[in-house]
Design an enzyme around this catalytic site. Structure first.
Site, PDB file in Angstrom:
ATOM      1  N   ASN A   1      28.906 -31.130  18.834  1.00 28.43           N
ATOM      2  CA  ASN A   1      28.690 -31.964  20.026  1.00 28.43           C
ATOM      3  C   ASN A   1      27.239 -31.932  20.515  1.00 28.43           C
ATOM      4  O   ASN A   1      26.940 -32.257  21.662  1.00 28.43           O
ATOM      5  CB  ASN A   1      29.645 -31.535  21.147  1.00 28.43           C
ATOM      6  CG  ASN A   1      29.413 -30.091  21.560  1.00 28.43           C
ATOM      7  OD1 ASN A   1      28.713 -29.342  20.865  1.00 28.43           O
ATOM      8  ND2 ASN A   1      29.966 -29.692  22.690  1.00 28.43           N
TER       9      ASN A   1
ATOM     10  N   ASP B   1      27.140 -27.497  14.674  1.00 32.58           N
ATOM     11  CA  ASP B   1      27.272 -27.929  16.062  1.00 32.58           C
ATOM     12  C   ASP B   1      27.852 -29.343  16.064  1.00 32.58           C
ATOM     13  O   ASP B   1      27.200 -30.277  15.596  1.00 32.58           O
ATOM     14  CB  ASP B   1      25.877 -27.888  16.697  1.00 32.58           C
ATOM     15  CG  ASP B   1      25.872 -28.405  18.123  1.00 32.58           C
ATOM     16  OD1 ASP B   1      26.959 -28.506  18.724  1.00 32.58           O
ATOM     17  OD2 ASP B   1      24.768 -28.682  18.630  1.00 32.58           O
TER      18      ASP B   1
ATOM     19  N   ASP C   1      24.992 -29.677  21.447  1.00 34.76           N
ATOM     20  CA  ASP C   1      24.453 -28.870  22.550  1.00 34.76           C
ATOM     21  C   ASP C   1      23.627 -27.704  21.996  1.00 34.76           C
ATOM     22  O   ASP C   1      23.235 -26.804  22.729  1.00 34.76           O
ATOM     23  CB  ASP C   1      25.583 -28.361  23.473  1.00 34.76           C
ATOM     24  CG  ASP C   1      26.562 -27.444  22.745  1.00 34.76           C
ATOM     25  OD1 ASP C   1      26.417 -27.257  21.511  1.00 34.76           O
ATOM     26  OD2 ASP C   1      27.472 -26.914  23.406  1.00 34.76           O
TER      27      ASP C   1
ATOM     28  N   ASP D   1      38.228 -11.719  14.097  1.00 37.95           N
ATOM     29  CA  ASP D   1      37.469 -10.511  14.374  1.00 37.95           C
ATOM     30  C   ASP D   1      38.059  -9.892  15.640  1.00 37.95           C
ATOM     31  O   ASP D   1      38.115 -10.553  16.680  1.00 37.95           O
ATOM     32  CB  ASP D   1      36.006 -10.928  14.618  1.00 37.95           C
ATOM     33  CG  ASP D   1      35.013  -9.866  14.233  1.00 37.95           C
ATOM     34  OD1 ASP D   1      35.309  -8.689  14.475  1.00 37.95           O
ATOM     35  OD2 ASP D   1      33.934 -10.223  13.723  1.00 37.95           O
TER      36      ASP D   1
ATOM     37  N   ASP E   1      30.195 -24.632  16.812  1.00 39.92           N
ATOM     38  CA  ASP E   1      31.499 -24.605  17.488  1.00 39.92           C
ATOM     39  C   ASP E   1      32.644 -24.792  16.495  1.00 39.92           C
ATOM     40  O   ASP E   1      32.425 -25.036  15.309  1.00 39.92           O
ATOM     41  CB  ASP E   1      31.524 -25.693  18.582  1.00 39.92           C
ATOM     42  CG  ASP E   1      30.956 -27.001  18.067  1.00 39.92           C
ATOM     43  OD1 ASP E   1      31.497 -27.517  17.076  1.00 39.92           O
ATOM     44  OD2 ASP E   1      29.943 -27.487  18.636  1.00 39.92           O
TER      45      ASP E   1
ATOM     46  N   HIS F   1      26.528 -10.663   9.437  1.00 40.57           N
ATOM     47  CA  HIS F   1      25.755 -11.077  10.610  1.00 40.57           C
ATOM     48  C   HIS F   1      24.938  -9.938  11.222  1.00 40.57           C
ATOM     49  O   HIS F   1      24.211 -10.164  12.185  1.00 40.57           O
ATOM     50  CB  HIS F   1      26.717 -11.642  11.657  1.00 40.57           C
ATOM     51  CG  HIS F   1      27.665 -10.594  12.166  1.00 40.57           C
ATOM     52  ND1 HIS F   1      28.609  -9.997  11.355  1.00 40.57           N
ATOM     53  CD2 HIS F   1      27.793 -10.006  13.371  1.00 40.57           C
ATOM     54  CE1 HIS F   1      29.272  -9.100  12.056  1.00 40.57           C
ATOM     55  NE2 HIS F   1      28.799  -9.092  13.288  1.00 40.57           N
ATOM     56  N   ASP F   2      25.081  -8.719  10.707  1.00 38.52           N
ATOM     57  CA  ASP F   2      24.298  -7.585  11.203  1.00 38.52           C
ATOM     58  C   ASP F   2      23.243  -7.139  10.195  1.00 38.52           C
ATOM     59  O   ASP F   2      22.492  -6.200  10.457  1.00 38.52           O
ATOM     60  CB  ASP F   2      25.216  -6.378  11.467  1.00 38.52           C
ATOM     61  CG  ASP F   2      26.216  -6.630  12.579  1.00 38.52           C
ATOM     62  OD1 ASP F   2      25.912  -7.403  13.501  1.00 38.52           O
ATOM     63  OD2 ASP F   2      27.318  -6.039  12.510  1.00 38.52           O
TER      64      ASP F   2
ATOM     65  N   ASP G   1      36.427  -4.618  14.384  1.00 38.28           N
ATOM     66  CA  ASP G   1      35.074  -4.263  14.813  1.00 38.28           C
ATOM     67  C   ASP G   1      34.984  -2.817  15.303  1.00 38.28           C
ATOM     68  O   ASP G   1      35.799  -2.388  16.128  1.00 38.28           O
ATOM     69  CB  ASP G   1      34.662  -5.205  15.965  1.00 38.28           C
ATOM     70  CG  ASP G   1      33.233  -4.981  16.403  1.00 38.28           C
ATOM     71  OD1 ASP G   1      32.334  -5.386  15.655  1.00 38.28           O
ATOM     72  OD2 ASP G   1      33.016  -4.389  17.480  1.00 38.28           O
TER      73      ASP G   1
ATOM     74  N   GLU H   1      35.722  -2.082  10.078  1.00 39.70           N
ATOM     75  CA  GLU H   1      34.281  -1.844  10.100  1.00 39.70           C
ATOM     76  C   GLU H   1      34.097  -0.365  10.414  1.00 39.70           C
ATOM     77  O   GLU H   1      34.212   0.041  11.571  1.00 39.70           O
ATOM     78  CB  GLU H   1      33.580  -2.715  11.159  1.00 39.70           C
ATOM     79  CG  GLU H   1      32.088  -2.668  10.977  1.00 39.70           C
ATOM     80  CD  GLU H   1      31.283  -2.907  12.245  1.00 39.70           C
ATOM     81  OE1 GLU H   1      30.107  -3.276  12.126  1.00 39.70           O
ATOM     82  OE2 GLU H   1      31.803  -2.712  13.352  1.00 39.70           O
TER      83      GLU H   1
HETATM   84  C1  NOJ Z   1      29.657  -4.507  15.017  1.00 42.38           C
HETATM   85  C2  NOJ Z   1      29.412  -5.977  15.011  1.00 42.38           C
HETATM   86  O1  NOJ Z   1      29.398  -6.434  13.695  1.00 42.38           O
HETATM   87  C3  NOJ Z   1      28.118  -6.194  15.735  1.00 42.38           C
HETATM   88  O2  NOJ Z   1      27.636  -7.500  15.598  1.00 42.38           O
HETATM   89  C4  NOJ Z   1      28.339  -5.813  17.171  1.00 42.38           C
HETATM   90  O3  NOJ Z   1      27.121  -5.900  17.863  1.00 42.38           O
HETATM   91  C5  NOJ Z   1      28.886  -4.394  17.307  1.00 42.38           C
HETATM   92  N1  NOJ Z   1      29.906  -4.098  16.361  1.00 42.38           N
HETATM   93  C6  NOJ Z   1      29.463  -4.161  18.675  1.00 42.38           C
HETATM   94  O4  NOJ Z   1      30.670  -4.844  18.825  1.00 42.38           O
HETATM   95 CA    CA Z   2      28.310 -27.254  20.132  1.00 43.59          CA
END
Ligand code: NOJ
Ligand code: CA
Length: 549
Positions: free
Chosen positions: A23, A21, A25, A98, A29, A326-327, A197, A254
């Site tokens: 700034n 981050d 908040d 992405d 970013d 991230h999933d 995605d 993906e």
């Molecule tokens: C896969 C992404 O990696 C995930 O984070 C997202 O929630 C779903 N696709 C829907 O876009």
């Molecule tokens: Ca920020």
């Protein structure tokens, strides 16, 4: 396989909300990323995959885009983006964007126009059905029906994910043209790599018929009818021919649930993408990708999953190797279970996947050995999928404790916790309380301390990356075939990488006990500290590993 420029890349995935981050908040970013490019350069990666930074109301943290040509304000401006690309380029780091093209946000102009007027041509950009009841019993990926009623009308619109993510109608050539424009806009800005995605969702079973329920809610998962459907490759091919193919872009699809017999069309010589993410190894601990359907796995299950993936993929093309994103939960907690703070084990696990055949992807924080963050009640989760999975576990008859336990094991919040730069308050990520709670407000696992410690996980990642990129063995490690090896030791994973003029054998010890392996090679070329060759045998200590020539 023909050689391609992208085979030498090492990708680092950034979840922009949680990286840095700039700034104060509380939200990560673009400028924050630019500030930390030297850290990434030093790590040795060659490409950054940026999770979505487009304009978005953030119902799914940016995977719900309301303007594909603009940057979300909380991340900065287009000028900040251009600056990031330029600064990255100056350090020989490329950017992968992405692309979320299966659905838009419900706040996208197209969708707003579609809702406002039932005769609008934008209705055809989405999937609407007339009627007074939900058109079928398909369950969306984030829970509940795939259909949401249009206010004041006897009609419904379709969404594979949340109701804020209406699916785009790829059967409409006009919509497809708009998509090509979006992609070419980013290509024209100089972007050379794209992560696609949920791209295997863009074709739905045309009957839209109900089917036998697979859960107590009377619904059936949309993944059976709205993912990997016949004809989906043709739609992707149209896109690819008008965009990526023209520019030799690197693309990674993906494509969860894609069976190996379909890989030819995806990653073969004439395939639509450079590589795809295979989720079979990532979901080796689950049944039907469902968080509350867990298997009591053994190392052999993990081994089989990665070996099967490697063997199947190399028949056609190139893989995209990952143990986190991230999933996904943190790999330390998921795969090392009780040993997720054991530095030796974390390094060994890193090596297992990193030297497989394919492009290695590293998710932010993985290089520090971050682990899952256990939450006590459902109110502590932010991620929509976690909240839904908790609810469904209860519906299916599990107790509250069980439901929380399943959710903790798999929650997407695990990986989304802000990155820990230092041991200061909020880990030096921000001066104010971050958008998502830190696991520890003064994190003992952090980049600064690890940079100063030669034995740290971070310094190990640096060495490992440099070894793949620059050592004498680079050619075999990148271009060599994957060959599985068997071992009499149940706790060993072993494989070989082979090129005509040489081979490397790799051994990884998943136990605390010292093990011995019969080997052919003579020399250790990269290994844990206590690995040694004695009397022609390889000896590996607690969670040790070795690459042998
Ligand atoms: C896969 C992404 O990696 C995930 O984070 C997202 O929630 C779903 N696709 C829907 O876009
Ligand atoms: Ca920020």
């Amino acid at each position: 396989m023909k050689k391609h420029w992208w085979q030498e890349e090492i990708v680092y995935q950034i979840y922009p909300r949680s990286f840095k981050d700039s700034n104060d908040d509380g939200i990560g970013d673009l400028r924050g990323i630019t500030e930390r490019l030297d850290y990434l350069k030093d790590l040795g990666i060659t490409m950054i995959w940026l999770c979505p930074i487009y304009k978005s109301p953030m119902a799914d943290n940016g995977y719900d885009i309301s303007d594909y040509f603009a940057i979300n304000e909380e991340f900065g401006t287009m000028a900040d983006f251009d600056e990031l690309v330029k600064e990255a380029k100056g350090r020989n780091i490329k950017i992968m964007m992405d692309l979320v093209l299966n659905h838009s946000s419900n706040e996208h102009e197209w969708f707003k126009k579609a809702l406002a007027d039932k005769n609008s041509p934008y209705r055809e950009y989405y999937i609407f059905r007339k009627g007074t009841r939900e058109p079928n019993n398909w369950r969306s990926i984030f829970g509940g029906s795939c259909w949401t009623k249009v206010d004041g009308e006897d009609a419904y619109y379709f969404h594979s994910f949340a109701k804020e993510q209406p699916d785009l109608n790829w059967e409409n050539p006009k919509l497809r043209e708009e998509i090509y424009k979006i992609v070419n806009f980013w290509i024209d800005k100089g972007i050379t790599a794209f992560r696609m995605d949920a791209i295997n969702h863009i074709k739905k079973n045309p009957t839209y018929q109900s089917a036998n329920p697979d859960g107590a809610d009377g619904r059936v998962s949309v993944i059976n009818f709205g993912r990997n459907q016949d004809g989906v490759e043709e739609l992707i091919k149209k896109l690819s021919d008008k965009t990526f193919k023209v520019h030799d872009s690197m693309t990674v699809g993906e494509t969860a649930g894609l069976s190996y017999d379909k890989y030819k069309n995806y990653i073969g010589d004439d395939g639509v993408f450079s590589m795809v993410f295979d989720f079979i190894p990532a979901n080796f601990d689950l049944i039907e990708e469902t968080w509350f359907k867990r298997i009591d796995w053994e190392l052999e299950d993990f081994r089989k999953a990665i070996f099967n993936s490697q063997n199947s993929i190399q028949k056609y093309g190139w893989s995209a190797n990952f143990i986190e994103n991230h999933d996904q939960p943190r790999a330390t907690s998921k795969i090392l279970r009780g040993n997720d703070e054991n530095i030796k084990a974390i390094k060994m696990l890193a090596g297992v996947y990193f030297f497989l055949r394919g492009t290695p992807y590293i998710y932010q924080g993985q290089e520090l050995g971050m682990k899952n963050f256990v939450r006590k009640t459902v109110a502590d989760f932010q991620d929509i999928q976690s909240i839904d999975s908790y609810k469904r576990s209860l519906e299916e008859g599990f107790s509250e404790e069980e439901a929380i336990a399943f959710t903790n094991l798999r929650s997407r919040d695990n990986a989304r916790v802000p990155f820990a730069w230092t041991s200061e308050k909020y880990g030096g990520f921000s001066k104010v309380k971050p958008w998502l709670a830190m696991a520890y407000e003064n994190p003992k696992v952090n980049a600064k301390d690890q940079a100063d410690n030669p034995d740290s996980v971070l310094n190990f990642y640096k060495k490992m990356i440099a070894f793949r990129k620059n050592s004498l063995y680079k050619e075999v490690l990148i271009y060599g075939d994957f060959i599985e090896k068997t071992s009499k030791n149940k706790e060993i994973i072993a494989y070989q990488r082979r090129l005509e003029d040489g081979e490397i054998d790799l051994y990884f010890n998943f136990s605390k006990a010292r093990v011995e392996e019969e080997i052919q090679g003579k020399e250790i070329i990269f290994a844990s500290d206590d690995a040694k060759i004695e009397d022609g045998k390889l000896s590996l200590g607690e969670f040790g590993f070795a690459l042998i020539k």
